[in-house]
Design a protein around this motif. Structure first.
Motif, PDB file in Angstrom:
ATOM      1  N   ASP A 267       0.476  -1.056   0.146  1.00 48.39           N
ATOM      2  CA  ASP A 267       0.245  -0.195  -0.140  1.00 48.39           C
ATOM      3  C   ASP A 267       1.031   1.223   0.003  1.00 48.39           C
ATOM      4  O   ASP A 267       0.564   2.204   0.379  1.00 48.39           O
ATOM      5  CB  ASP A 267      -1.082   0.166   0.981  1.00 48.39           C
ATOM      6  N   GLY A 268       2.336   0.968  -0.565  1.00 48.70           N
ATOM      7  CA  GLY A 268       2.567   1.936  -0.880  1.00 48.70           C
ATOM      8  C   GLY A 268       4.262   2.260   0.614  1.00 48.70           C
ATOM      9  O   GLY A 268       3.644   1.841   1.576  1.00 48.70           O
ATOM     10  N   PRO A 269       4.293   3.311   0.785  1.00 43.30           N
ATOM     11  CA  PRO A 269       5.515   3.536   1.843  1.00 43.30           C
ATOM     12  C   PRO A 269       4.852   3.510   2.873  1.00 43.30           C
ATOM     13  O   PRO A 269       3.618   3.945   3.151  1.00 43.30           O
ATOM     14  CB  PRO A 269       6.105   4.917   1.433  1.00 43.30           C
ATOM     15  N   SER A 270       4.984   2.815   4.397  1.00 43.49           N
ATOM     16  CA  SER A 270       4.118   2.602   5.283  1.00 43.49           C
ATOM     17  C   SER A 270       5.343   3.478   6.665  1.00 43.49           C
ATOM     18  O   SER A 270       6.519   2.903   6.729  1.00 43.49           O
ATOM     19  CB  SER A 270       3.347   1.682   5.827  1.00 43.49           C
ATOM     20  N   ASP A 271       4.659   3.090   7.810  1.00 42.75           N
ATOM     21  CA  ASP A 271       5.555   3.492   9.307  1.00 42.75           C
ATOM     22  C   ASP A 271       6.128   2.006   9.390  1.00 42.75           C
ATOM     23  O   ASP A 271       6.300   2.348  10.611  1.00 42.75           O
ATOM     24  CB  ASP A 271       4.835   4.613  10.473  1.00 42.75           C
ATOM     25  N   VAL A 272       5.437   1.273   8.766  1.00 43.44           N
ATOM     26  CA  VAL A 272       5.510  -0.585   9.685  1.00 43.44           C
ATOM     27  C   VAL A 272       6.605  -1.070   9.508  1.00 43.44           C
ATOM     28  O   VAL A 272       6.922  -1.308   8.230  1.00 43.44           O
ATOM     29  CB  VAL A 272       4.228  -1.311   9.165  1.00 43.44           C
ATOM     30  N   GLU A 273       7.342  -0.969  10.149  1.00 36.00           N
ATOM     31  CA  GLU A 273       9.281  -2.245  10.482  1.00 36.00           C
ATOM     32  C   GLU A 273       8.942  -3.443  10.104  1.00 36.00           C
ATOM     33  O   GLU A 273       7.955  -3.763  10.783  1.00 36.00           O
ATOM     34  CB  GLU A 273       9.845  -1.691  11.789  1.00 36.00           C
ATOM     35  N   LEU A 274       9.348  -3.892   8.849  1.00 35.45           N
ATOM     36  CA  LEU A 274       9.618  -4.830   8.744  1.00 35.45           C
ATOM     37  C   LEU A 274      10.893  -5.298   9.271  1.00 35.45           C
ATOM     38  O   LEU A 274      12.395  -5.081   8.842  1.00 35.45           O
ATOM     39  CB  LEU A 274       9.676  -5.304   6.813  1.00 35.45           C
ATOM     40  N   LEU A 275      10.502  -6.546  11.024  1.00 34.26           N
ATOM     41  CA  LEU A 275      11.583  -7.115  10.911  1.00 34.26           C
ATOM     42  C   LEU A 275      12.667  -8.528  10.247  1.00 34.26           C
ATOM     43  O   LEU A 275      11.451  -9.394  10.493  1.00 34.26           O
ATOM     44  CB  LEU A 275      11.685  -7.232  12.431  1.00 34.26           C
ATOM     45  N   GLN A 276      12.886  -8.265  10.228  1.00 39.36           N
ATOM     46  CA  GLN A 276      13.333  -9.973   9.357  1.00 39.36           C
ATOM     47  C   GLN A 276      15.122 -10.413  10.292  1.00 39.36           C
ATOM     48  O   GLN A 276      15.619  -9.251  10.509  1.00 39.36           O
ATOM     49  CB  GLN A 276      13.827  -9.294   7.340  1.00 39.36           C
ATOM     50  N   THR A 277      15.071 -11.096   9.775  1.00 42.69           N
ATOM     51  CA  THR A 277      16.040 -12.471  10.065  1.00 42.69           C
ATOM     52  C   THR A 277      17.599 -11.303   9.804  1.00 42.69           C
ATOM     53  O   THR A 277      17.160 -11.294   8.457  1.00 42.69           O
ATOM     54  CB  THR A 277      16.030 -13.348  10.581  1.00 42.69           C
ATOM     55  N   THR A 278      18.534 -11.621  10.210  1.00 45.34           N
ATOM     56  CA  THR A 278      20.403 -10.984  10.225  1.00 45.34           C
ATOM     57  C   THR A 278      20.313 -12.419   9.370  1.00 45.34           C
ATOM     58  O   THR A 278      21.792 -12.574   8.268  1.00 45.34           O
ATOM     59  CB  THR A 278      20.637 -10.908  11.331  1.00 45.34           C
ATOM     60  N   SER A 279      20.296 -13.994   9.644  1.00 44.49           N
ATOM     61  CA  SER A 279      20.352 -15.414   9.102  1.00 44.49           C
ATOM     62  C   SER A 279      20.307 -15.530   8.035  1.00 44.49           C
ATOM     63  O   SER A 279      19.286 -15.346   7.640  1.00 44.49           O
ATOM     64  CB  SER A 279      20.488 -16.295  10.149  1.00 44.49           C
ATOM     65  N   SER A 280      21.393 -14.799   6.593  1.00 44.09           N
ATOM     66  CA  SER A 280      20.807 -14.989   5.019  1.00 44.09           C
ATOM     67  C   SER A 280      20.525 -17.009   5.333  1.00 44.09           C
ATOM     68  O   SER A 280      19.545 -16.768   4.000  1.00 44.09           O
ATOM     69  CB  SER A 280      22.178 -14.787   4.698  1.00 44.09           C
ATOM     70  N   SER A 281      20.983 -18.092   5.607  1.00 41.32           N
ATOM     71  CA  SER A 281      20.646 -19.186   5.961  1.00 41.32           C
ATOM     72  C   SER A 281      18.965 -19.565   6.094  1.00 41.32           C
ATOM     73  O   SER A 281      18.802 -20.442   5.474  1.00 41.32           O
ATOM     74  CB  SER A 281      21.913 -20.079   6.283  1.00 41.32           C
ATOM     75  N   LEU A 282      18.656 -18.610   7.006  1.00 38.34           N
ATOM     76  CA  LEU A 282      17.308 -19.085   7.709  1.00 38.34           C
ATOM     77  C   LEU A 282      17.036 -18.258   7.237  1.00 38.34           C
ATOM     78  O   LEU A 282      16.033 -18.892   6.860  1.00 38.34           O
ATOM     79  CB  LEU A 282      17.089 -18.671   9.038  1.00 38.34           C
ATOM     80  N   GLN A 283      16.795 -17.132   6.120  1.00 40.87           N
ATOM     81  CA  GLN A 283      16.081 -16.409   5.386  1.00 40.87           C
ATOM     82  C   GLN A 283      15.930 -16.849   4.385  1.00 40.87           C
ATOM     83  O   GLN A 283      15.124 -17.609   3.619  1.00 40.87           O
ATOM     84  CB  GLN A 283      16.538 -14.765   5.250  1.00 40.87           C
ATOM     85  N   ALA A 284      17.020 -17.539   3.371  1.00 40.02           N
ATOM     86  CA  ALA A 284      17.001 -19.041   2.586  1.00 40.02           C
ATOM     87  C   ALA A 284      15.834 -20.253   3.624  1.00 40.02           C
ATOM     88  O   ALA A 284      15.566 -20.433   1.988  1.00 40.02           O
ATOM     89  CB  ALA A 284      17.859 -19.600   2.701  1.00 40.02           C
ATOM     90  N   LYS A 285      15.375 -20.355   4.808  1.00 42.61           N
ATOM     91  CA  LYS A 285      14.886 -21.963   4.338  1.00 42.61           C
ATOM     92  C   LYS A 285      13.675 -20.707   4.678  1.00 42.61           C
ATOM     93  O   LYS A 285      12.426 -21.349   4.121  1.00 42.61           O
ATOM     94  CB  LYS A 285      15.252 -22.232   5.798  1.00 42.61           C
ATOM     95  N   LEU A 286      13.141 -19.675   5.272  1.00 42.58           N
ATOM     96  CA  LEU A 286      12.024 -19.554   5.135  1.00 42.58           C
ATOM     97  C   LEU A 286      11.274 -18.748   4.195  1.00 42.58           C
ATOM     98  O   LEU A 286      10.335 -19.407   2.902  1.00 42.58           O
ATOM     99  CB  LEU A 286      11.803 -17.238   5.878  1.00 42.58           C
ATOM    100  N   ASP A 287      12.397 -18.679   2.908  1.00 36.89           N
ATOM    101  CA  ASP A 287      11.916 -17.964   1.585  1.00 36.89           C
ATOM    102  C   ASP A 287      11.390 -19.216   0.768  1.00 36.89           C
ATOM    103  O   ASP A 287      10.392 -19.603  -0.146  1.00 36.89           O
ATOM    104  CB  ASP A 287      13.305 -18.031   0.502  1.00 36.89           C
ATOM    105  N   GLN A 288      12.605 -20.849   0.907  1.00 34.66           N
ATOM    106  CA  GLN A 288      11.731 -22.178   0.574  1.00 34.66           C
ATOM    107  C   GLN A 288      10.581 -22.322   0.981  1.00 34.66           C
ATOM    108  O   GLN A 288       9.622 -22.960   0.488  1.00 34.66           O
ATOM    109  CB  GLN A 288      13.421 -22.748   0.928  1.00 34.66           C
ATOM    110  N   LEU A 289      10.527 -22.170   2.318  1.00 36.38           N
ATOM    111  CA  LEU A 289       8.863 -22.738   2.930  1.00 36.38           C
ATOM    112  C   LEU A 289       8.005 -22.268   2.397  1.00 36.38           C
ATOM    113  O   LEU A 289       6.322 -22.454   1.653  1.00 36.38           O
ATOM    114  CB  LEU A 289       9.232 -22.370   4.422  1.00 36.38           C
TER     115      LEU A 289
END
Length: 177
Positions: free
Chosen positions: A56-78
């Motif tokens: 919905d365009g720019p927002s004030d909602v912070e998106l908090l993602q993992t700092t782990s690239s391997s965990l991010q890759a797992k979340l992408d896969q899932l």
């Protein structure tokens, strides 16, 4: 009104028969295709809709993602397995590595054939997709190298706080049992 009467009468004569046969043939084809298609999820929201967040365009909602690239890759896969509705693939990549084959099969059956299966599957995929993109994530506990606990608001159930824990065993991220 004469036009409508003529149209109705025309159907009684033999010239309409091929159309009926064609309709029956196309209905048979559609029924055969539907029989092979997976069952449709309940209409309120599909897992795919739960995953796809329209911007919905720019927002004030912070998106908090993992700092782990391997965990991010797992979340992408899932999330991708969820998008494809690949429940068996999802379960095989999600459950703890020490979970017995029988327990994994029972979990897959719960997500596939139980009365609550569609709702459970949609909620699970929505949660994974939310933590993947950081939507509604309040904080991530753990070092994010061996363990990460995502604390977040459920994306489909307002005011429902959830926690999902992942542990890394031998370089492989899995849900914590």
């Amino acid at each position: 009104g004469a036009g409508a009467g003529a149209g109705a009468g025309a159907g009684v004569e033999g010239n309409a028969a091929p159309t009926v046969q064609q309709m029956q043939a196309s209905l048979s084809a559609a029924a055969a295709a539907a029989a092979q298609a997976p069952p449709l999820p309940p209409p309120q929201m599909t897992a795919q809709q739960a995953i796809t967040y329209a911007s919905d365009g720019p927002s004030d909602v912070e998106l908090l993602q993992t700092t782990s690239s391997s965990l991010q890759a797992k979340l992408d896969q899932l999330t991708n397995l969820g998008m494809c509705n690949d429940r068996a693939g999802f379960v095989s990549q999600f459950v703890p590595l020490d979970l017995s084959a029988a327990d994994a099969a029972a979990y897959l059956q719960d997500l596939t054939t139980s009365l609550e299966a569609e709702g459970q599957w949609t909620n699970l995929i929505a949660e994974i997709a939310a933590i993947r993109c950081g939507k509604g994530v309040d904080r991530i506990e753990g070092d994010q190298m061996s363990r990460a606990v995502f604390c977040f608001e459920h994306p489909l159930l307002p005011k429902c706080d959830r926690e999902v824990s992942f542990v890394c065993v031998g370089g492989e991220w899995r849900a914590e049992g």
